[in-house]
Write an enzyme that holds these catalytic residues in place. Structure first.
Site, PDB file in Angstrom:
ATOM      1  N   HIS A 367      48.308  39.698  24.593  1.00 35.48           N
ATOM      2  CA  HIS A 367      48.550  41.726  25.062  1.00 35.48           C
ATOM      3  C   HIS A 367      47.975  42.817  24.331  1.00 35.48           C
ATOM      4  CE1 HIS A 367      51.859  38.498  26.747  1.00 35.48           C
ATOM      5  NE2 HIS A 367      50.996  38.075  27.048  1.00 35.48           N
ATOM      6  N   CYS A 680      30.900  39.604  37.253  1.00 34.84           N
ATOM      7  CA  CYS A 680      31.750  39.911  36.851  1.00 34.84           C
ATOM      8  C   CYS A 680      32.488  39.456  35.200  1.00 34.84           C
ATOM      9  CB  CYS A 680      32.865  40.771  37.332  1.00 34.84           C
ATOM     10  SG  CYS A 680      33.671  38.967  37.656  1.00 34.84           S
TER      11      CYS A 680
HETATM   12  C1  PEP Z   1      35.697  35.092  33.913  1.00 36.09           C
HETATM   13  O1  PEP Z   1      35.595  34.083  34.183  1.00 36.09           O
HETATM   14  O2  PEP Z   1      34.226  35.003  33.794  1.00 36.09           O
HETATM   15  C2  PEP Z   1      36.187  36.490  34.382  1.00 36.09           C
HETATM   16  C3  PEP Z   1      35.344  37.567  34.346  1.00 36.09           C
HETATM   17  O3  PEP Z   1      37.415  36.045  34.577  1.00 36.09           O
HETATM   18  P1  PEP Z   1      38.717  36.171  32.953  1.00 36.09           P
HETATM   19  O4  PEP Z   1      37.705  36.191  32.141  1.00 36.09           O
HETATM   20  O5  PEP Z   1      39.529  37.422  33.192  1.00 36.09           O
HETATM   21  O6  PEP Z   1      38.660  34.584  33.126  1.00 36.09           O
END
Ligand code: PEP
Ligand code: MG
Length: 755
Positions: A367, A680
């Protein structure tokens, strides 16, 4: 046991007198060894000091050949003295010469001594030297004598730490404590910070080591113990963490230790030997720390950490510091050094004066790392024992990109990092100038650049970067940084604040992605063999819909007549998405029945991060309002390579043909069906990878705020059509799992595209 004239109390009293005498450091040390030898009825007493190069140098002796002082040196691990320094434990032998580690040094003339007792000079768990007494006879040292010598060693360690002895060394090599040090940790938050050490838990400086009245010190220790116990009881009974899993367990462990008879007895004995109450606590704490450093069992290490925390509480009671006031008055260019820190504590500091953060704990998904990234403070984690290696005010450099920490850096090292920081600042200034430039490629293709966020502290980056909204809002971060489950009203308030901050731009809220590595401290976690493949994200949401329902309701209420975009993480089948949609429909209907205004426009999307969706892609495109590729997870599952395991995480290249083909499958299907698609994961924020994504047909990317500038600078020079044709040709040609990285780098170089 032979009579020790007067015992440790008398020795400590005499030591105090010697400490106060206005004599040179060497004279003082010479007097001290004579005193100790006399008090311990030993023929020899010697002090060895750890030098910057790790050697142990004889600094003073009574009994051995004085010519050897500042000449005799033992390497780390060499001889009995080296062994004590390495193990940080006392060693008592009735016949030293028959010990396998004994190393004979003719210049010292020690061949006539048999019995040997050596103890480490410890401070904050570090070995600064070794104190030895020797006797001619084959005698056995009693437990009390070993204890007494350890107490004396503590006084010497303080003298060493004060720097008084540094000038005495045979060469100008400074003592181990003041030497430049390069430590490696793991990168937590990007950037380079130069500044000065501020300890998050300031070490208590003990000025009075030796008691004037033992009885008074016993009383002070007992009062402090009683107060600490009462404060822990109070926290357990009335604290707002009282009913939430782990926190309570930690406090219960504390309470147990606060009543630990062995620990209390050792502190009481140290006071009875003539130390002040605070010196006694530190004496026992130092042993605990030395044990902690050598302990490899993580459970036992944690318990030793608990004891260390308790000792700190006692010290703060005894010496009475006002931490709150100290935090408020943070000096300029502060670099915080801590064993661990809660995210809320970091936010308490004055950010304008903070240049970096170094932690002994804290992985990349912790965190505190999340918050450090959000507020743009360079941070490095997992730097073993760093709190003991620094002194407040030491110069220190944090390279959060490489995971390096330079403690008391040499001038040339500092100059190199200062240059690195300047370059970074200059580049960032260039990126800031691009803020208002439209993200359109050289051949006129508009690319949507959005940012990833998750906390309220992320939101100022919207205007700083010129991002067109938030492409991924990780809602679990609010849960992860909180000490207890955020109430529905708190969730709603955050969502509303985010919607207000983005204004007319879109924001895509991802529902709780917990489980796997994202553990909520206040929720009992289920032991799983493979947590990344286990009960997490949408799976929890559908199996135990209470939490998801509450969140969806908070999102619907917060949107209150505005546009709302929700997406679901870790969807593996079309059916899961259908069930999630049905849950949202039910909540909408419920709120409508109760007179709430619904979002003006509601879009429900799928986060594509499980490879099974590649083979349901047409159906997903037909049913989802949008898709966003979570490439971090998609690629980890595609190659079966744990994204957080350094041994395998970089084994498979996202620019290899199989990865690019998988991504292209999604881009093609989405573009064919007219379903909006974005990426993303981390690759969207790396200019070279982003260039490839545009080549594959993606027109929307969401990334960390710091990546928006570099990616925009890249795409402004890019011919999207040309890179598309180039990739198509290369993918048709590429065999097996070949990576196209070098071809893409050449393409960028040939076309002057900054990557
Ligand atoms: C991913 O898995 O690419 C993503 C953007 O989510 P996180 O990194 O939060 O798992
Ligand atoms: Mg993911």
């Amino acid at each position: 046991m032979p009579a020790t004239p007067g015992g440790p109390r008398v020795l400590l009293r005499r030591l105090r007198e010697v400490m106060a005498e206005p004599v040179s450091a060497q004279d003082r040390l010479d007097k001290i060894v004579i005193l100790i030898a006399a008090n311990m009825v030993a023929e020899v007493c010697s002090v060895y000091v750890m030098r910057g190069d790790g050697d142990l140098e004889l600094f003073a002796t009574e009994g051995l050949n004085r010519e050897a002082v500042h000449h005799t040196r033992m390497r780390a691990g060499e001889g009995l003295v080296g062994l004590i320094a390495t193990t940080a434990e006392p060693l008592a032998l009735s016949d030293a010469q028959s010990h396998p580690a004994f190393s004979y040094r003719p210049e010292t003339g020690e061949e006539i001594y048999h019995a040997f007792l050596g103890v480490p000079l410890l401070r904050a768990g570090n070995t600064l030297g070794v104190l030895v007494v020797q006797n001619r006879t084959f005698r056995t040292y009693a437990e009390e004598e070993i204890e007494a010598l350890q107490t004396t060693a503590m006084v010497l360690a303080e003298m060493l730490a004060s720097g008084e002895l540094q000038t005495l060394s045979s060469t100008d090599s400074t003592s181990a404590l003041r030497q430049p040090l390069h430590q490696r940790g793991i990168p937590l938050a990007d950037g380079v910070g130069l500044g000065y050490v501020v300890l998050h838990e300031p070490r208590v400086v003990i000025k009075n080591l030796i008691a004037e009245s033992v009885e008074a010190e016993v009383a002070r220790l007992e009062t402090a113990i009683a107060e600490v116990r009462a404060s822990i009881d109070e926290l357990i009974e009335h604290g707002d963490v009282a009913h939430h899993g782990e926190h309570r367990e930690v406090l219960e462990t504390f309470r147990m230790f606060a009543h630990d008879q062995g620990w209390l007895r050792r502190m009481r004995e140290a006071v009875l030997s003539g130390l002040t109450a605070e010196a006694a606590v530190e004496r026992v704490q130092s042993d605990t720390r030395a044990r902690m450093l050598r302990q490899t069992d993580p459970y036992l290490r944690d318990r030793l950490h608990d004891l260390d925390d308790l000792a700190n509480r006692l010290l703060h009671r005894l010496v009475g510091r006002n931490l709150v006031a100290e935090r408020a008055s943070l000096p300029e260019n502060s670099i915080l050094v801590a064993r661990s820190m809660g995210p809320a504590a970091l936010l308490d500091y004055d950010r304008s004066r903070l240049r970096g953060l170094v932690l002994e704990e804290g992985g990349p998904t912790s965190h505190i790392a999340i918050v450090a990234r959000a507020i743009g403070i360079p941070a490095v984690g997992e730097v073993a024992n760093v709190t003991a290696l620094v002194e407040p005010g030491d110069a220190i450099i944090v390279d959060g990109s490489a995971g390096d920490v330079q403690i008391r850096p040499r001038v040339d090292v500092e100059a190199a990092y200062a240059e690195k920081a300047r370059l970074r600042a200059r580049r960032q200034a260039q990126y800031r100038r691009l803020r208002t430039v439209a993200p359109v490629t050289a051949d006129g293709i508009e690319i949507t650049l959005q940012m990833n966020a998750g906390l309220i502290v992320d939101l100022p980056h919207l205007t700083e970067t010129g991002a067109s909204g938030v492409g991924l809002f990780r809602t679990e971060l609010q849960f992860m940084v909180a000490e207890r489950m955020p109430a529905a009203s708190e969730q709603q308030a955050l969502y509303r604040a985010v919607m207000t901050a983005v204004g007319d731009e879109p924001v895509t809220f991802r529902t709780l992605d917990i489980g796997g590595d994202k553990i909520l401290p206040y929720m009992r976690s289920v032991e799983e063999e493979n947590p990344a493949l286990g009960w997490r994200a949408i799976r929890i949401g559908l199996d135990r819909p209470g939490l998801l329902r509450a969140q969806v309701r908070a999102l619907l209420k917060a949107s209150d007549g505005r546009k709302l975009r929700i997406m679901f993480p870790m969807v593996a089948t079309c059916d899961e998405f259908a069930r999630a949609k049905a849950l949202v429909d039910r909540e909408s209907a419920y709120l409508q029945r109760h007179g709430y205004s619904l979002p003006a426009d509601l879009k429900l999307g799928v986060m594509l991060e499980v490879p099974s969706l590649l083979f349901q892609i047409e159906e997903i495109c037909a049913t989802a309002d949008f898709i966003s590729i979570g490439s971090n997870d998609l690629l980890q599952f595609l190659f079966a390579a744990d994204r957080d395991n350094r041994m395998v995480a970089e084994r498979f290249d996202p620019l290899s043909a199989p990865a690019l083909r998988a991504l292209k499958t999604v881009a093609d299907a989405a573009n064919r069906s007219g379903c909006p698609v974005s990426v993303c994961g981390e690759i969207a924020g790396r200019p070279l990878e982003a260039m490839a994504l545009i080549g594959l047909g993606f027109r929307a990317l969401s990334m960390a705020p710091t990546s928006i500038g570099p990616v925009k600078a890249m795409l402004l020079e890019l011919d999207a059509g040309a890179v598309g044709a180039f990739l198509e040709k290369e993918l048709a040609r590429a065999g097996g799992a070949e990576t196209l990285r070098s071809q893409l780098i050449s393409f960028a170089e040939q076309h002057n595209i900054p990557i």
